[in-house]
Design an enzyme around this catalytic site. Sequence first.
Site, PDB file in Angstrom:
ATOM      1  N   GLY A  83     -27.467 -63.785 -36.478  1.00 22.00           N
ATOM      2  CA  GLY A  83     -28.407 -63.586 -35.381  1.00 22.00           C
ATOM      3  C   GLY A  83     -29.838 -64.010 -35.640  1.00 22.00           C
ATOM      4  N   GLU A 105     -24.181 -63.313 -42.082  1.00 23.53           N
ATOM      5  CA  GLU A 105     -23.400 -64.358 -41.414  1.00 23.53           C
ATOM      6  C   GLU A 105     -24.268 -65.245 -40.529  1.00 23.53           C
ATOM      7  OE1 GLU A 105     -20.829 -61.837 -39.142  1.00 23.53           O
ATOM      8  OE2 GLU A 105     -19.780 -61.079 -40.906  1.00 23.53           O
ATOM      9  N   PRO A 106     -25.233 -65.939 -41.102  1.00 23.09           N
ATOM     10  CA  PRO A 106     -26.095 -66.769 -40.270  1.00 23.09           C
ATOM     11  C   PRO A 106     -25.376 -68.012 -39.761  1.00 23.09           C
ATOM     12  CG  PRO A 106     -26.561 -67.151 -42.589  1.00 23.09           C
ATOM     13  CD  PRO A 106     -25.529 -66.061 -42.541  1.00 23.09           C
ATOM     14  N   GLY A 107     -25.635 -68.364 -38.524  1.00 22.30           N
ATOM     15  CA  GLY A 107     -25.119 -69.603 -37.968  1.00 22.30           C
ATOM     16  C   GLY A 107     -26.292 -70.463 -37.550  1.00 22.30           C
ATOM     17  N   ARG A 108     -26.954 -70.029 -36.462  1.00 22.48           N
ATOM     18  CA  ARG A 108     -28.051 -70.808 -35.883  1.00 22.48           C
ATOM     19  C   ARG A 108     -29.189 -71.069 -36.870  1.00 22.48           C
ATOM     20  NH1 ARG A 108     -28.905 -70.328 -30.312  1.00 22.48           N
ATOM     21  NH2 ARG A 108     -27.982 -68.274 -30.443  1.00 22.48           N
ATOM     22  N   TYR A 161     -27.489 -70.253 -20.597  1.00 21.69           N
ATOM     23  CA  TYR A 161     -28.384 -69.143 -20.958  1.00 21.69           C
ATOM     24  C   TYR A 161     -29.818 -69.369 -20.482  1.00 21.69           C
ATOM     25  CZ  TYR A 161     -24.717 -68.971 -24.583  1.00 21.69           C
ATOM     26  OH  TYR A 161     -23.530 -68.977 -25.267  1.00 21.69           O
ATOM     27  N   CYS A 170     -21.928 -83.552 -12.148  1.00 19.14           N
ATOM     28  CA  CYS A 170     -22.088 -83.221 -10.729  1.00 19.14           C
ATOM     29  C   CYS A 170     -22.311 -81.738 -10.482  1.00 19.14           C
ATOM     30  CB  CYS A 170     -20.875 -83.718  -9.960  1.00 19.14           C
ATOM     31  SG  CYS A 170     -20.810 -85.496  -9.998  1.00 19.14           S
ATOM     32  N   GLU A 171     -23.376 -81.207 -11.009  1.00 20.72           N
ATOM     33  CA  GLU A 171     -23.769 -79.824 -10.752  1.00 20.72           C
ATOM     34  C   GLU A 171     -25.288 -79.748 -10.840  1.00 20.72           C
ATOM     35  OE1 GLU A 171     -21.849 -76.541 -12.277  1.00 20.72           O
ATOM     36  OE2 GLU A 171     -19.957 -77.564 -12.688  1.00 20.72           O
ATOM     37  N   TYR A 231     -24.368 -74.350 -31.763  1.00 22.61           N
ATOM     38  CA  TYR A 231     -23.854 -74.097 -30.403  1.00 22.61           C
ATOM     39  C   TYR A 231     -24.122 -75.279 -29.471  1.00 22.61           C
ATOM     40  CZ  TYR A 231     -23.808 -69.559 -32.601  1.00 22.61           C
ATOM     41  OH  TYR A 231     -23.597 -68.552 -33.501  1.00 22.61           O
TER      42      TYR A 231
HETATM   43  N1  LLP Z   1     -21.454 -63.011 -36.893  1.00 27.36           N
HETATM   44  C1  LLP Z   1     -20.814 -62.653 -35.766  1.00 27.36           C
HETATM   45  C2  LLP Z   1     -19.848 -61.559 -35.808  1.00 27.36           C
HETATM   46  C3  LLP Z   1     -21.103 -63.334 -34.568  1.00 27.36           C
HETATM   47  O1  LLP Z   1     -20.476 -62.973 -33.450  1.00 27.36           O
HETATM   48  C4  LLP Z   1     -22.051 -64.383 -34.549  1.00 27.36           C
HETATM   49  C5  LLP Z   1     -22.365 -65.103 -33.318  1.00 27.36           C
HETATM   50  C6  LLP Z   1     -22.674 -64.724 -35.772  1.00 27.36           C
HETATM   51  C7  LLP Z   1     -22.365 -64.008 -36.914  1.00 27.36           C
HETATM   52  C8  LLP Z   1     -23.686 -65.840 -35.869  1.00 27.36           C
HETATM   53  O2  LLP Z   1     -24.806 -65.629 -35.088  1.00 27.36           O
HETATM   54  P1  LLP Z   1     -26.077 -66.606 -35.259  1.00 27.36           P
HETATM   55  O3  LLP Z   1     -26.605 -66.411 -36.657  1.00 27.36           O
HETATM   56  O4  LLP Z   1     -25.613 -67.993 -35.065  1.00 27.36           O
HETATM   57  O5  LLP Z   1     -27.012 -66.176 -34.200  1.00 27.36           O
HETATM   58  N2  LLP Z   1     -23.423 -69.452 -27.927  1.00 27.36           N
HETATM   59  C9  LLP Z   1     -24.604 -68.634 -28.079  1.00 27.36           C
HETATM   60  C10 LLP Z   1     -24.582 -67.827 -29.345  1.00 27.36           C
HETATM   61  C11 LLP Z   1     -23.359 -66.959 -29.477  1.00 27.36           C
HETATM   62  C12 LLP Z   1     -23.300 -66.225 -30.783  1.00 27.36           C
HETATM   63  C13 LLP Z   1     -21.976 -65.576 -30.948  1.00 27.36           C
HETATM   64  N3  LLP Z   1     -21.820 -64.857 -32.176  1.00 27.36           N
HETATM   65  C14 LLP Z   1     -25.833 -69.526 -27.978  1.00 27.36           C
HETATM   66  O6  LLP Z   1     -25.697 -70.729 -27.838  1.00 27.36           O
HETATM   67  O7  LLP Z   1     -26.952 -69.016 -27.991  1.00 27.36           O
END
Ligand code: LLP
Length: 441
Positions: free
Chosen positions: A238, A272-275, A315, A342-343, A371
Amino acid sequence: MSIEYRDDRLVAGGVPLEEIAAAVGTPVYVYDTDSILERLDRIRRSFDGLDPGIRYAVKANSNGALLSLLAREGAGFDLVSGGELLRALAAGGRPADMVFAGVGKQDWELELGLEAGIGLFVVESEAELDRLAFLASRAGRRVDVALRLNPDVGAATHDYIATGRKEDKFGLNPDRAENCLRVISSGTSLRLHAFHVHLGSLILDSEPYLEALRRVLDWCDLKACKKLGLECYDLGGGFGIRGPFAEPMDLDPLGEGLRRILGPAGLRLLCEPGRYLLGDAGLLLVRALEWKPGHGKDFLIVDGGMNDLIRPALYGATHEIVPLRSPEGGVPRRVDVVGPVCESGDFLGRDRSLPESEPGTLYAVLGAGAYGFSMSSDYNSRPRPAEVLVSNGTARLIRRREDPRDLWRNEGDEGLDLRKPAGDPPWREILEDLRNREAGT
Ligand code: LLP
């Protein structure tokens, strides 16, 4: 960040982006290796002393070349489906460093996780815990489990991506989690390894993380849980970003707060970083098709749309859009940057201020590494874009642009035997292939 203007040209990882657009076409996603590694390093520095296990959230961007890069750099993976699990294995991920989370895991996915030797199963419900206990004991296995708790902590983010409030579908109500502890202690197939929380995505403040941790520790009997095996706290992901030219969430105060609480509790950290790792490291290159004057504002029509990057439409997300050559003069005009889908929801940016440009002008949509591609689709029968990874002045194509024939590759008229049950995906076969490949046979 090594995404910057050099001599008025936008360059990523030492490669002028115009050259990539010329060689691969547009739209194309470009990711910069150094930017990813720099963020990985920042997490490690901010969480120093916590022995952090970094489990990259594969859903943010699941390209195999990126997963391999992160695995080589010591990261593990946070997975939410059997598909992600197989992808992570195919990219060389270590099963012991994988965390299998997600609401609604199917039996075949749990079986796959058991067979692959996944390090930690994040359990989201009592029903899932029962199924996992049954499947693990049938397989003669004892597995580590993290109970995902719903701490009822909100965080300032978009409603769709907040996950830690009581109205959200995620995690266990702590009242029900008591029962989970009983199930774990009464059997022999599960060990309590961690508590898990994930509050949502795009969070910029550390306080909600610390509040959730305090609530979990207030709720649980630490001594009793440690007897069941408790060793870690997984704070989820997050960590928010603001685009490559601005500072992301400051993780130092979070690290400080975590050290104060987790140190005395004697717990290690998982995250658990993603973004945070991929978002700012990636951008989407698009090309101007037309500049169209409208009623009171203009439209810049580009060749990338909501099927390539859905975040603005879904979003209302803002991604900075910049020309690849810094504009020489030119009066900025009010413009919506829109795609060919087309939206009316098909926009990449609204109410931007850009000088009028010629067809063919190239733009970068920034902060799109997470994402972006992973949420793309072929809506309007638009083949998905290519992906390129840059590193120290070289560029590699890490996913070809889809061929128009991919659009109908799985179609046909094959008849259907209604008496034959569907069955699970062929995961055993795939796992076997991956193992043979690894063994070089
Ligand atoms: N761990 C869990 C259990 C999660 O559900 C998520 C994201 C993460 C880690 C990673 O979160 P991050 O570090 O990337 O914020 N599609 C949306 C974001 C959905 C996130 C879903 N879960 C967007 O484009 O903003």
